[in-house]
Design a protein around this motif. Structure first.
Motif, mmCIF file in Angstrom:
data_model
loop_
_atom_site.group_PDB
_atom_site.id
_atom_site.type_symbol
_atom_site.label_atom_id
_atom_site.label_comp_id
_atom_site.label_asym_id
_atom_site.label_seq_id
_atom_site.Cartn_x
_atom_site.Cartn_y
_atom_site.Cartn_z
ATOM 1 N N ILE A 278 0.924 -1.264 0.002
ATOM 2 C CA ILE A 278 0.119 -0.128 0.038
ATOM 3 C C ILE A 278 0.830 1.259 -0.026
ATOM 4 N N PHE A 279 1.888 1.279 0.829
ATOM 5 C CA PHE A 279 2.851 2.358 1.031
ATOM 6 C C PHE A 279 3.463 2.478 -0.463
ATOM 7 N N ASP A 280 3.983 1.600 -1.072
ATOM 8 C CA ASP A 280 4.618 1.843 -2.202
ATOM 9 C C ASP A 280 3.606 2.117 -3.231
ATOM 10 N N SER A 281 2.510 1.899 -3.165
ATOM 11 C CA SER A 281 1.533 2.316 -4.129
ATOM 12 C C SER A 281 1.124 3.816 -4.051
ATOM 13 N N PHE A 282 1.322 4.443 -2.885
ATOM 14 C CA PHE A 282 1.384 5.857 -2.687
ATOM 15 C C PHE A 282 2.763 6.675 -3.018
ATOM 16 N N GLY A 283 3.494 5.970 -3.425
ATOM 17 C CA GLY A 283 4.992 6.500 -3.686
ATOM 18 C C GLY A 283 5.977 6.691 -2.615
ATOM 19 N N TYR A 284 5.842 5.916 -1.615
ATOM 20 C CA TYR A 284 6.870 6.009 -0.253
ATOM 21 C C TYR A 284 7.721 4.981 -0.430
ATOM 22 N N GLU A 285 9.091 5.384 -0.330
ATOM 23 C CA GLU A 285 10.162 4.641 -0.394
ATOM 24 C C GLU A 285 10.705 4.289 1.007
ATOM 25 N N GLU A 286 11.523 2.881 0.887
ATOM 26 C CA GLU A 286 11.786 2.614 2.212
ATOM 27 C C GLU A 286 13.021 3.330 2.803
ATOM 28 N N ILE A 287 13.133 3.514 4.070
ATOM 29 C CA ILE A 287 14.197 4.155 4.703
ATOM 30 C C ILE A 287 14.591 3.172 6.187
ATOM 31 N N ILE A 288 15.695 2.772 6.265
ATOM 32 C CA ILE A 288 15.971 2.028 7.613
ATOM 33 C C ILE A 288 17.180 2.704 8.491
ATOM 34 N N THR A 289 16.804 2.900 9.566
ATOM 35 C CA THR A 289 17.858 3.614 10.570
ATOM 36 C C THR A 289 18.206 2.678 11.570
ATOM 37 N N PRO A 290 19.512 2.923 12.315
ATOM 38 C CA PRO A 290 20.071 2.157 13.324
ATOM 39 C C PRO A 290 18.870 1.985 14.428
ATOM 40 N N THR A 291 19.100 0.810 15.251
ATOM 41 C CA THR A 291 18.269 0.559 16.323
ATOM 42 C C THR A 291 18.775 1.629 17.394
ATOM 43 N N ILE A 292 19.930 1.928 17.483
ATOM 44 C CA ILE A 292 20.436 2.708 18.538
ATOM 45 C C ILE A 292 20.735 4.094 18.040
ATOM 46 N N GLU A 293 20.155 5.077 18.939
ATOM 47 C CA GLU A 293 20.357 6.459 18.478
ATOM 48 C C GLU A 293 21.002 7.014 19.940
ATOM 49 N N TYR A 294 21.587 8.315 19.766
ATOM 50 C CA TYR A 294 22.111 9.140 20.796
ATOM 51 C C TYR A 294 20.779 9.567 21.692
ATOM 52 N N TYR A 295 20.856 9.439 22.902
ATOM 53 C CA TYR A 295 19.695 9.881 23.961
ATOM 54 C C TYR A 295 19.336 11.408 23.684
ATOM 55 N N GLU A 296 20.487 12.183 23.413
ATOM 56 C CA GLU A 296 20.253 13.693 23.039
ATOM 57 C C GLU A 296 19.348 13.949 21.742
ATOM 58 N N THR A 297 19.224 12.858 20.889
ATOM 59 C CA THR A 297 18.691 12.950 19.795
ATOM 60 C C THR A 297 17.165 13.155 20.355
ATOM 61 N N CYS B 227 5.308 -0.142 11.344
ATOM 62 C CA CYS B 227 5.291 -0.075 10.100
ATOM 63 C C CYS B 227 4.444 1.442 9.642
ATOM 64 N N GLY B 228 5.152 2.402 9.022
ATOM 65 C CA GLY B 228 4.462 3.589 8.782
ATOM 66 C C GLY B 228 5.178 4.323 7.454
ATOM 67 N N ILE B 229 4.494 5.619 7.581
ATOM 68 C CA ILE B 229 4.946 6.404 6.385
ATOM 69 C C ILE B 229 5.022 7.836 7.190
ATOM 70 N N GLU B 230 6.140 8.804 6.452
ATOM 71 C CA GLU B 230 6.387 10.015 6.679
ATOM 72 C C GLU B 230 6.381 10.764 5.283
ATOM 73 N N LEU B 231 5.452 11.895 5.588
ATOM 74 C CA LEU B 231 5.252 12.805 4.576
ATOM 75 C C LEU B 231 5.787 14.033 4.656
ATOM 76 N N ILE B 232 6.890 14.537 4.103
ATOM 77 C CA ILE B 232 7.916 15.654 4.580
ATOM 78 C C ILE B 232 7.855 16.698 3.682
ATOM 79 N N GLY B 233 7.572 17.913 3.958
ATOM 80 C CA GLY B 233 7.783 18.972 3.009
ATOM 81 C C GLY B 233 6.463 19.646 2.659
ATOM 82 N N LEU B 234 5.245 19.223 2.699
ATOM 83 C CA LEU B 234 4.026 19.515 2.248
ATOM 84 C C LEU B 234 3.140 20.206 3.667
ATOM 85 N N ASP B 235 2.484 21.111 3.439
ATOM 86 C CA ASP B 235 1.621 21.688 4.490
ATOM 87 C C ASP B 235 0.375 20.994 4.768
#
Length: 370
Positions: free
Chosen positions: A31-50, A124-132
């Motif tokens: 479904i996400f692919d059909s709406f034009g969303y592309e996959e992104i993978i980030t590390p399991t570990i982040e800095y706490y300050e983030t 499992c989700g999406i983020e649309l960034i840059g539109l109001d």
């Protein structure tokens, strides 16, 4: 015994549960692919300050924390929105928006003992960034396409601006806003009335906040809400919501949509619409999201954004998976290669074949119950 026990809040997912979860993940990702969303993978570990940078107030006791070799505090990611905001402001700092990202990742949050909730879940989700906010209907449409995969579902939509605009007009302090939000969210009406009286507000303003927890129901509640608006800024929020709801109606999505203007976000980065999806038989929301126009600015790139995530684990029992046929091959010792050749042919036809087993004769048997 301690060697074979799991830490509190953790759970093994095994066999058919894995098949259902994978099926559900693949369905949502299509479904996400059909709406034009592309996959992104980030590390399991982040800095706490983030995370500390992302939230105005953060409950450090809700996070799994440890240290790196330099003594900096690390944490297991507690959501995916913050890491994606970090990536967008760094890896994509020279790229032109909008960005459409999708993800499937495990997230971690310390749960209180006996709370009955898992400390590790798959989002499992999406983020649309840059539109109001005019693009909110796009995100809601995608969320409703997801919810269509389940029986007896509801998508509940609110807007934190309705509450925030009222607080701004009244000029409440951040502490007063937090207290009000908590009382409204809990629908603690007696305590809410006592607290509002202590603020010495006008009768019309008190009436607004006292009715806010009950401004929920079908989309007609938006018309009813105008009667409690004591400022034009509140009416503008309702106008915006009505426009969005009308668009969903034209698209044919309105049947399972409800409104809750008393919905107050638990995460303080939401700035506009917020929504949650519910499925009959599941005791918690399975989908949640909203607009967060100020988050990326904290990472050095000022972009509006909206998104949502689906919790896969509570939905496993709501999935009916059509399993492939599974076979066992039995053969005498001198027919092993012939049995393996037959297994290869069955696999090409889409069946599942267990490793051939030594027996007195060759025959194919469909496994009972599969």
């Amino acid at each position: 015994m301690q060697q074979i026990q799991l830490p509190q809040g953790m759970k093994d997912t095994i066999l058919i549960e894995c098949e259902k979860k994978k099926y559900l993940q693949n369905t949502l990702e299509e479904i996400f692919d059909s709406f034009g969303y592309e996959e992104i993978i980030t590390p399991t570990i982040e800095y706490y300050e983030t995370y500390e940078n992302a939230f105005k107030s953060i409950q450090s006791t809700d996070m799994y924390k440890f240290f790196d070799e330099n003594g900096r505090i690390l944490t297991l990611r507690m959501d995916m929105t913050v890491p994606i905001a970090r990536v967008c402001a760094s890896k994509f700092k020279d790229s032109k928006p909008p960005f459409r990202f999708r993800y499937t990742s495990n997230v971690f949050k310390v749960r209180q003992k006996f709370a009955g909730k898992r400390s590790e879940i798959t989002d499992c989700g999406i983020e649309l960034i840059g539109l109001d906010s005019k693009s909110d209907v796009q995100v809601l449409a995608c969320a409703l396409e997801v919810m269509k995969n389940f029986k007896n579902y509801t998508l509940e939509i609110g807007n934190v601006q309705f509450f925030q605009a009222a607080c701004k007009v009244v000029r409440l302090s951040q502490e007063e806003i937090s207290t009000l939000a908590d009382l409204i969210d809990k629908k603690s009406m007696v305590d809410l009335k006592v607290y509002l009286d202590s603020l010495y507000l006008s009768e019309k303003i008190v009436d607004f906040f006292m009715h806010l927890p009950f401004l929920c129901g079908d989309v007609k509640i938006l018309d009813k809400a105008y009667a409690y608006c004591f400022d034009d800024s509140l009416k503008q929020v309702l106008d915006s919501m009505k426009e969005c709801i009308q668009s969903l109606d034209v698209l044919g999505y309105l049947e399972n949509v409800t409104i809750d203007l008393g919905k107050v976000a638990h995460l303080d980065y939401y700035t506009g619409i917020i929504f949650e999806g519910y499925v009959s038989g599941v005791g918690t929301s399975v989908l949640s999201g909203g607009r967060y126009d100020c988050l990326l600015k904290k990472f050095g790139r000022d972009l509006p954004a909206c998104g949502f995530s689906v919790k896969l684990d509570p939905l496993i029992d709501q999935v009916d998976v059509k399993l492939r046929k599974k076979y066992k091959l039995y053969y005498p010792e001198d027919k092993q290669i012939e049995a393996m050749k037959q297994a290869m042919q069955l696999r090409k036809e889409g069946s599942v074949v267990l490793e051939p087993s030594l027996n007195e004769s060759i025959y194919v048997e469909e496994e009972i119950g599969r």
